[in-house]
Design an enzyme around this catalytic site. Structure first.
Site, PDB file in Angstrom:
ATOM      1  N   ARG A 146      12.026  -1.410  10.625  1.00  0.00           N
ATOM      2  CA  ARG A 146      10.657  -0.981  11.230  1.00  0.00           C
ATOM      3  C   ARG A 146      10.506  -1.814  12.444  1.00  0.00           C
ATOM      4  O   ARG A 146      10.227  -2.906  12.439  1.00  0.00           O
ATOM      5  CB  ARG A 146       9.684  -1.052  10.241  1.00  0.00           C
ATOM      6  CG  ARG A 146       8.843   0.307  10.145  1.00  0.00           C
ATOM      7  CD  ARG A 146       7.779   0.007   9.082  1.00  0.00           C
ATOM      8  NE  ARG A 146       6.322  -0.430   9.462  1.00  0.00           N
ATOM      9  CZ  ARG A 146       5.303  -0.356   9.292  1.00  0.00           C
ATOM     10  NH1 ARG A 146       5.287   0.167   7.795  1.00  0.00           N
ATOM     11  NH2 ARG A 146       4.272  -0.825   9.519  1.00  0.00           N
TER      12      ARG A 146
ATOM     13  N   ARG B  68      -0.586  -8.117  13.754  1.00  0.00           N
ATOM     14  CA  ARG B  68      -1.239  -7.322  12.916  1.00  0.00           C
ATOM     15  C   ARG B  68      -2.155  -7.770  11.780  1.00  0.00           C
ATOM     16  O   ARG B  68      -3.151  -7.396  11.360  1.00  0.00           O
ATOM     17  CB  ARG B  68      -0.105  -6.470  11.909  1.00  0.00           C
ATOM     18  CG  ARG B  68       0.532  -5.415  13.074  1.00  0.00           C
ATOM     19  CD  ARG B  68       1.959  -5.208  12.613  1.00  0.00           C
ATOM     20  NE  ARG B  68       2.164  -4.390  11.493  1.00  0.00           N
ATOM     21  CZ  ARG B  68       3.274  -4.455  10.523  1.00  0.00           C
ATOM     22  NH1 ARG B  68       4.218  -4.948  11.050  1.00  0.00           N
ATOM     23  NH2 ARG B  68       3.245  -3.555   9.551  1.00  0.00           N
TER      24      ARG B  68
ATOM     25  N   ARG C 233      11.122  -6.268   5.138  1.00  0.00           N
ATOM     26  CA  ARG C 233      11.194  -4.948   5.366  1.00  0.00           C
ATOM     27  C   ARG C 233      11.756  -4.452   6.872  1.00  0.00           C
ATOM     28  O   ARG C 233      12.506  -3.525   7.195  1.00  0.00           O
ATOM     29  CB  ARG C 233       9.713  -4.349   5.295  1.00  0.00           C
ATOM     30  CG  ARG C 233       9.778  -2.732   5.753  1.00  0.00           C
ATOM     31  CD  ARG C 233       8.312  -2.537   5.155  1.00  0.00           C
ATOM     32  NE  ARG C 233       7.357  -3.116   6.034  1.00  0.00           N
ATOM     33  CZ  ARG C 233       5.944  -2.809   6.114  1.00  0.00           C
ATOM     34  NH1 ARG C 233       5.545  -1.966   5.061  1.00  0.00           N
ATOM     35  NH2 ARG C 233       5.029  -3.128   6.895  1.00  0.00           N
TER      36      ARG C 233
ATOM     37  N   LYS D  57       0.844  -1.176   0.151  1.00  0.00           N
ATOM     38  CA  LYS D  57      -0.160  -0.146  -0.088  1.00  0.00           C
ATOM     39  C   LYS D  57       0.910   1.235  -0.080  1.00  0.00           C
ATOM     40  O   LYS D  57       0.656   2.073  -0.644  1.00  0.00           O
ATOM     41  CB  LYS D  57      -0.852   0.103   1.148  1.00  0.00           C
ATOM     42  CG  LYS D  57      -2.143  -0.803   1.391  1.00  0.00           C
ATOM     43  CD  LYS D  57      -2.913  -0.268   2.343  1.00  0.00           C
ATOM     44  CE  LYS D  57      -2.326  -0.287   3.729  1.00  0.00           C
ATOM     45  NZ  LYS D  57      -1.786  -1.586   4.461  1.00  0.00           N
TER      46      LYS D  57
ATOM     47  N   ARG E 188      -9.158   1.732   8.984  1.00  0.00           N
ATOM     48  CA  ARG E 188      -8.653   0.571   9.439  1.00  0.00           C
ATOM     49  C   ARG E 188      -9.768  -0.269  10.119  1.00  0.00           C
ATOM     50  O   ARG E 188      -9.472  -1.429  10.384  1.00  0.00           O
ATOM     51  CB  ARG E 188      -7.713   0.983  10.528  1.00  0.00           C
ATOM     52  CG  ARG E 188      -6.362   0.460  10.528  1.00  0.00           C
ATOM     53  CD  ARG E 188      -5.595  -0.147   9.330  1.00  0.00           C
ATOM     54  NE  ARG E 188      -4.459  -0.657   9.701  1.00  0.00           N
ATOM     55  CZ  ARG E 188      -3.083   0.115   9.479  1.00  0.00           C
ATOM     56  NH1 ARG E 188      -3.056   1.216   8.761  1.00  0.00           N
ATOM     57  NH2 ARG E 188      -2.026  -0.665   9.765  1.00  0.00           N
TER      58      ARG E 188
HETATM   59  P1  AMP Z   1       0.803   0.806   8.883  1.00  0.00           P
HETATM   60  O1  AMP Z   1       2.028   1.755   8.570  1.00  0.00           O
HETATM   61  O2  AMP Z   1      -0.353   1.335   8.035  1.00  0.00           O
HETATM   62  O3  AMP Z   1       1.197  -0.310   8.803  1.00  0.00           O
HETATM   63  O4  AMP Z   1       0.527   1.166  10.421  1.00  0.00           O
HETATM   64  C1  AMP Z   1       1.417   0.854  11.445  1.00  0.00           C
HETATM   65  C2  AMP Z   1       0.526   0.729  12.840  1.00  0.00           C
HETATM   66  O5  AMP Z   1       0.289   2.184  13.040  1.00  0.00           O
HETATM   67  C3  AMP Z   1      -0.628   0.042  12.706  1.00  0.00           C
HETATM   68  O6  AMP Z   1      -0.239  -1.488  13.276  1.00  0.00           O
HETATM   69  C4  AMP Z   1      -1.340   0.663  13.892  1.00  0.00           C
HETATM   70  O7  AMP Z   1      -0.728   0.357  15.202  1.00  0.00           O
HETATM   71  C5  AMP Z   1      -1.029   2.014  13.776  1.00  0.00           C
HETATM   72  N1  AMP Z   1      -2.028   2.541  12.764  1.00  0.00           N
HETATM   73  C6  AMP Z   1      -1.947   3.104  11.407  1.00  0.00           C
HETATM   74  N2  AMP Z   1      -2.814   3.432  10.751  1.00  0.00           N
HETATM   75  C7  AMP Z   1      -3.912   3.337  11.875  1.00  0.00           C
HETATM   76  C8  AMP Z   1      -5.410   3.547  11.910  1.00  0.00           C
HETATM   77  N3  AMP Z   1      -5.954   4.225  10.754  1.00  0.00           N
HETATM   78  N4  AMP Z   1      -5.882   3.341  13.116  1.00  0.00           N
HETATM   79  C9  AMP Z   1      -5.287   2.740  14.118  1.00  0.00           C
HETATM   80  N5  AMP Z   1      -4.106   2.541  14.157  1.00  0.00           N
HETATM   81  C10 AMP Z   1      -3.212   2.787  13.037  1.00  0.00           C
END
Ligand code: AMP
Length: 190
Positions: A136, A147, A130, A16, A91
């Site tokens: 990360r 996740r 990654r 994404k 989400r």
């Molecule tokens: P991502 O980079 O989108 O995979 O997000 C990394 C982490 O950030 C996720 O595992 C959540 O803990 C948090 N996170 C990102 N976007 C959201 C969202 N829209 N709602 C809640 N937590 C989020």
């Protein structure tokens, strides 16, 4: 440009972020990644970052009350008037309902929701890679498992949510990066 207000859906590790970056450049609109905003808040040690870190490290969603205001503020900024790409938001169903109301208020209807379809075993190996390459914090085996579980339970229902409204376009995300980008460009060209 026919479509410049896009939501990117897909499991963690589906590409994404990579694709949203490409398409935001292609369309000339900002790429809004809630994950990136949160990671930068954690790195800067802001109040939001301090509260969010615990959930991120566990692979859980950060509570809606920390995210919704952030999205409202970000979509209200001047640079979003000609469009945006949302990556990592919504989400869960509550966030999707919030987004509906917000976009209605702003008179900025979403053009389409792109779902990047990638099998579990592929996303797990991509995230492990990654973790090694970019360091990360949440790309480790235990957090990755959670996740994916959180994705299945809370985020995946959004596929049906948007499909029922004829807003969903699914793309095979298990192809070379450039081919996925080409497909997405065709979609946004309308
Ligand atoms: P991502 O980079 O989108 O995979 O997000 C990394 C982490 O950030 C996720 O595992 C959540 O803990 C948090 N996170 C990102 N976007 C959201 C969202 N829209 N709602 C809640 N937590 C989020």
């Amino acid at each position: 440009m026919a479509a410049a207000r896009l939501v990117f859906l897909g499991p963690p590790g589906s590409g994404k972020g990579t694709q949203a970056t490409q398409i935001s450049e292609f369309c000339g609109v900002p790429h809004i990644s809630t994950g990136a905003i949160l990671r930068s808040s954690v790195a800067q040690g802001t109040e939001l970052g301090k509260k969010a870190q615990f959930y991120m490290d566990a692979g859980e969603l950060v509570p809606d009350e920390l995210i919704l205001g952030l999205i409202r503020e970000r979509l209200g900024a001047d640079d979003t008037q000609s469009g945006w790409i949302l990556d990592g938001f919504p989400r869960n169903v509550e966030q999707a309902n919030f987004l509906d109301v917000l976009l209605q208020e702003m008179d900025q209807p979403c053009d389409c929701v792109v779902n990047l379809d990638v099998p579990d075993e592929v996303v797990v190996s991509r995230m492990l890679l990654r973790g090694e390459q970019e360091g990360r914090a949440d790309d480790n085996q235990a957090t990755i498992r959670n996740r994916l579980e959180v994705y299945r339970q809370q985020t995946e229902p959004l596929i049906a949510f948007y499909r029922n409204r004829q807003q969903l376009v699914s793309v095979d995300g298990n192809q070379p990066v450039d081919l996925v980008t080409e497909e997405l460009k065709k979609i946004v060209h309308g």
